[in-house]
Design a protein around this motif. Structure first.
Motif, PDB file in Angstrom:
ATOM      1  N   PRO A 100       0.841  -1.199   0.000  1.00 19.12           N
ATOM      2  CA  PRO A 100       0.000   0.000   0.000  1.00 19.12           C
ATOM      3  C   PRO A 100       0.872   1.244   0.000  1.00 19.12           C
ATOM      4  O   PRO A 100       2.015   1.211   0.460  1.00 19.12           O
ATOM      5  N   PHE A 101       0.324   2.337  -0.550  1.00 16.01           N
ATOM      6  CA  PHE A 101       1.028   3.612  -0.460  1.00 16.01           C
ATOM      7  C   PHE A 101       0.889   4.136   0.957  1.00 16.01           C
ATOM      8  O   PHE A 101      -0.113   3.880   1.618  1.00 16.01           O
ATOM      9  N   ASN A 108      -5.604   5.253  -1.179  1.00 16.74           N
ATOM     10  CA  ASN A 108      -5.024   4.086  -1.821  1.00 16.74           C
ATOM     11  C   ASN A 108      -5.968   3.529  -2.874  1.00 16.74           C
ATOM     12  O   ASN A 108      -5.561   3.289  -4.013  1.00 16.74           O
ATOM     13  N   VAL A 109      -7.230   3.337  -2.486  1.00 17.67           N
ATOM     14  CA  VAL A 109      -8.191   2.735  -3.413  1.00 17.67           C
ATOM     15  C   VAL A 109      -8.499   3.700  -4.555  1.00 17.67           C
ATOM     16  O   VAL A 109      -8.680   3.291  -5.700  1.00 17.67           O
ATOM     17  N   ALA A 110      -8.515   4.999  -4.247  1.00 21.90           N
ATOM     18  CA  ALA A 110      -8.872   5.988  -5.268  1.00 21.90           C
ATOM     19  C   ALA A 110      -7.718   6.278  -6.227  1.00 21.90           C
ATOM     20  O   ALA A 110      -7.911   6.970  -7.221  1.00 21.90           O
ATOM     21  N   TYR A 111      -6.527   5.741  -5.947  1.00 19.89           N
ATOM     22  CA  TYR A 111      -5.361   6.095  -6.756  1.00 19.89           C
ATOM     23  C   TYR A 111      -5.569   5.826  -8.254  1.00 19.89           C
ATOM     24  O   TYR A 111      -5.337   6.703  -9.092  1.00 19.89           O
ATOM     25  N   GLY A 112      -6.010   4.612  -8.563  1.00 24.21           N
ATOM     26  CA  GLY A 112      -6.188   4.235  -9.973  1.00 24.21           C
ATOM     27  C   GLY A 112      -7.222   5.094 -10.681  1.00 24.21           C
ATOM     28  O   GLY A 112      -6.930   5.699 -11.722  1.00 24.21           O
ATOM     29  N   ARG A 164      -7.596  -1.968  -4.383  1.00 21.70           N
ATOM     30  CA  ARG A 164      -6.989  -0.908  -5.179  1.00 21.70           C
ATOM     31  C   ARG A 164      -6.951  -1.304  -6.649  1.00 21.70           C
ATOM     32  O   ARG A 164      -7.218  -0.495  -7.533  1.00 21.70           O
ATOM     33  N   ALA A 165      -6.628  -2.576  -6.895  1.00 16.81           N
ATOM     34  CA  ALA A 165      -6.623  -3.057  -8.278  1.00 16.81           C
ATOM     35  C   ALA A 165      -8.045  -3.110  -8.837  1.00 16.81           C
ATOM     36  O   ALA A 165      -8.284  -2.750  -9.984  1.00 16.81           O
ATOM     37  N   LEU A 166      -8.995  -3.526  -7.995  1.00 18.95           N
ATOM     38  CA  LEU A 166     -10.380  -3.667  -8.464  1.00 18.95           C
ATOM     39  C   LEU A 166     -11.009  -2.315  -8.800  1.00 18.95           C
ATOM     40  O   LEU A 166     -11.921  -2.249  -9.622  1.00 18.95           O
TER      41      LEU A 166
ATOM     42  N   ALA B 198       3.706  -0.669  -7.642  1.00 16.02           N
ATOM     43  CA  ALA B 198       2.302  -0.523  -7.283  1.00 16.02           C
ATOM     44  C   ALA B 198       1.653   0.546  -8.151  1.00 16.02           C
ATOM     45  O   ALA B 198       0.572   0.343  -8.700  1.00 16.02           O
ATOM     46  N   ALA B 199       2.334   1.681  -8.296  1.00 14.40           N
ATOM     47  CA  ALA B 199       1.769   2.767  -9.090  1.00 14.40           C
ATOM     48  C   ALA B 199       1.682   2.385 -10.569  1.00 14.40           C
ATOM     49  O   ALA B 199       0.650   2.567 -11.210  1.00 14.40           O
ATOM     50  N   LEU B 200       2.770   1.803 -11.096  1.00 13.85           N
ATOM     51  CA  LEU B 200       2.773   1.435 -12.513  1.00 13.85           C
ATOM     52  C   LEU B 200       1.687   0.417 -12.827  1.00 13.85           C
ATOM     53  O   LEU B 200       0.990   0.512 -13.825  1.00 13.85           O
ATOM     54  N   ALA B 201       1.551  -0.573 -11.919  1.00 16.13           N
ATOM     55  CA  ALA B 201       0.581  -1.640 -12.174  1.00 16.13           C
ATOM     56  C   ALA B 201      -0.847  -1.108 -12.158  1.00 16.13           C
ATOM     57  O   ALA B 201      -1.754  -1.760 -12.639  1.00 16.13           O
TER      58      ALA B 201
END
Ligand SMILES: Nc1ncnc2c1ncn2[C@@H]1O[C@H](COP(=O)(O)OP(=O)(O)O)[C@@H](O)[C@H]1O
Ligand SMILES: [Mg+2]
Lengths: 255, 312
Positions: A100-101, A108-112, A164-166, B198-201
């Motif tokens: 995690p960041f 963290n979850v909102a990053y993407g 976070r990926a989802l 993590a950021a790149l992925a």
């Protein structure tokens, strides 16, 4: 979401080199939507290398090259013209050690979702809640979304990384030994979660825990020294392996 | 260690341990002694002028009145100016070197940037007098005042002599740049690969990764580098003395000459004849020592904090 499931990955005669060292040899393997595929094999046999090829994480490593094709819903992932950013949003990845960041759970979850576009507050709230629910973490963190993610337990951190990926709403989820640093209870949580998630995702999980492969996966692929020795339905591979090397590995005679 | 104390150390061991301990302890002791010595010597002036020593602009050695405000002001302003100029440049250089530079370019460029720190202060001063100051007087100052019409603002008003707060700030900026840049480069390279991946992925571009994951992770370490640079700037003497103009006056204009604490001490120490003058210079030294100590402690603390975070 959709009735025709996207996220079909077709790997065709794929080979990969780190500089002069060849790490993968002529891999051909299909990864189907709504299934979980486990990649097993002794360490150093190329499982991570294979996994990281699918979302092109090797791009930043100088001196690497590959031949063959990896198709995601028919598009060549390895084509130089492909938009890697878009690819990585469609193909989520969870790493061996949760990463995690050092930001709040929410951020963290909102990053993407916040990359590339700027969703509104309510939109972001919604995406974050939905992702955390899908990762079976919502109830545990809903009252502390603004607290640092570093305060979560190891298992929670790993589920946060899944959430976070989802949040990018991927079609494919790649997991590289996601439970190797977790206790059995946390591991069980993740396994149940994957089982739930496969309803609308293509899931690929690297594990060197054979029981785990047996419990969660529909298909299993056995890698050895950079080669795909054998793959098939998990049950069949574990009960009636065709290859001697597979049998030797699953009966614990090496590795 | 435990085994030697259990079985009794040999004479050689004991002498060796005694010697190294003595050497190690002598450093903090020296620092304490230095502080005490300066404070004692400064005491008469501090007692005589009290707060006006810090707030008054009257510095008159003949009549025995000492107010160090212009020097304190000049030290702070020239250092702040240096940081404002050097920090973005240094961070830019560090990002380029740690994230973008091809491997063959990385070492040479880093080497030359670090080399900036090895140039003797007096050489910077000479360059300042013969290159920077004329350049400011003939081109930069007229450009700022007339072309950009900043001449009406208090910060860029008045005649363009050349030797000025601006000249001091610029020369200090060049001098502190390698410090900020090399600390920043180190903390950037210490950001774990897992954070970058993590950021790149998640679909971050190279630049989004740097801005959203790498810089925030490294921020307190970078802050430490900036404060380390500030520590350097506060104490720098020779080069500043050569270009700042050495005038006892507080002016808002960066074109005006000024003074710094270090320059004041360096200029007047050899001429200080009476005890009060000497004590006043010691007082300036005490203020400078106190400021630099505090700044360096903050810097260490920030860097230590980021390192601890990285290990956790
Ligand atoms: N960055 C790299 N550079 C060079 N060789 C690598 C790199 N990463 C992995 N390898 C090599 O590639 C092979 C496969 O590694 P990996 O895919 O990590 O295996 P696994 O995940 O199955 O343990 C190993 O021999 C490893 O040493
Ligand atoms: Mg691996």
């Amino acid at each position: 979401m959709t009735t025709t499931h996207t996220g079909a990955v077709a790997v065709e005669h794929y080979s990969f080199w780190y500089g002069p060292k060849q790490a993968l040899f002529d891999i051909t393997l299909d990864l189907a939507p709504q299934t979980i595929t486990a990649l097993i094999g002794p360490s150093g046999c190329g499982k991570s290398t294979f996994l990281r090829s699918i979302n092109r994480m090797h791009d930043l490593l100088p001196g690497t090259r590959s031949t063959g094709r990896i198709l995601l819903d028919g598009d060549d992932v390895l084509a130089p013209s492909l938009d890697v950013v878009h690819l990585r949003q469609r193909v989520g990845m969870v790493f061996q050690r949760s990463n995690p960041f050092p930001k709040s759970i929410y951020d963290n979850v909102a990053y993407g979702p916040r990359l590339n576009r700027s969703p509104s507050r309510t939109e972001t709230d919604e995406v974050v809640e939905q992702a955390l629910r899908r990762a079976a973490l919502w109830d545990e963190v809903k009252d502390r979304l603004r607290e640092s993610a570093m305060g979560l337990s190891g298992g929670q951190q790993q589920r946060l990384c899944i959430a976070r990926a989802l949040a990018n709403e991927p079609d494919v989820l790649l997991l590289d030994e996601p439970c190797s640093a977790l206790d059995p209870i946390a591991t069980q949580h993740i396994e149940e979660l994957l089982w739930e998630l496969k309803k609308d995702l293509t899931i690929v999980i690297v594990t060197h825990n054979l029981q785990q492969a047996g419990r969660v996966s529909d298909h299993t692929a056995f890698f050895y020294l950079g080669q795909l020795v054998e793959h098939g339905p998990t049950e069949q591979l574990f009960t009636a392996p065709r290859e001697e090397r597979t049998e030797a590995y699953i009966t614990g005679r090496f590795g | 260690m435990p085994s030697t104390s259990l079985h009794g150390a040999s004479a050689g061991d004991r002498i060796y341990r005694f010697a190294t301990t003595a050497f190690a302890l002598s450093i903090p002791l020296l620092l304490v002694l230095l502080g005490v010595e300066v404070a004692v010597a400064a005491w008469p002036a501090l007692k005589a002028f009290k707060f006006s020593f810090l707030t008054s602009s009257d510095w008159d050695a003949v009549n025995g009145v000492f107010g160090a405000a212009p020097a304190i002001y000049g030290t702070i302003v020239s250092s702040a100016l240096a940081l404002v100029i050097a920090t973005p440049l240094a961070i830019g250089v560090a990002i380029f070197l740690s994230e973008f530079a091809p491997a063959w370019l990385r070492q040479p460029v880093a080497f030359f940037v670090d080399l900036l720190a090895a140039i003797p202060s007096v050489v910077y001063g000479l360059w300042g007098i013969f290159v920077l100051v004329p350049l400011l007087r003939e081109h930069v100052m007229p450009f700022l005042a007339d072309r950009l019409h900043l001449g009406n603002t208090p910060f860029f008003s008045g005649p363009a002599y050349g030797p000025s707060m601006l000249a001091a700030g610029l020369i200090l900026a060049i001098m502190v740049l390698p410090y900020i840049s090399s600390v920043t480069r180190e903390v950037l390279m210490a950001v774990p690969r897992a954070q970058r991946e993590a950021a790149l992925a998640l679909g971050a571009t190279r630049w989004e990764m740097i801005r959203g994951a790498v810089l925030p992770y490294a921020s307190s370490g970078i802050m430490g580098g900036v404060i380390l640079g500030l520590g350097r700037a506060l104490g720098e003497t020779m080069a500043v003395t050569m270009v700042i103009g050495n005038r006892h006056e507080i002016s808002a204009s960066l074109f005006a000459p000024g003074y710094t604490m270090a320059s004041l001490i360096a200029n007047e120490f050899s001429e200080a004849t009476n005890d009060m003058h000497l004590s006043a210079l010691m007082g300036v030294g005490a203020v400078l020592l106190a400021i630099t100590l505090v700044v360096n402690i903050i810097a260490r603390w920030l860097v230590w904090r980021v390192q601890r975070q990285a290990r956790a």
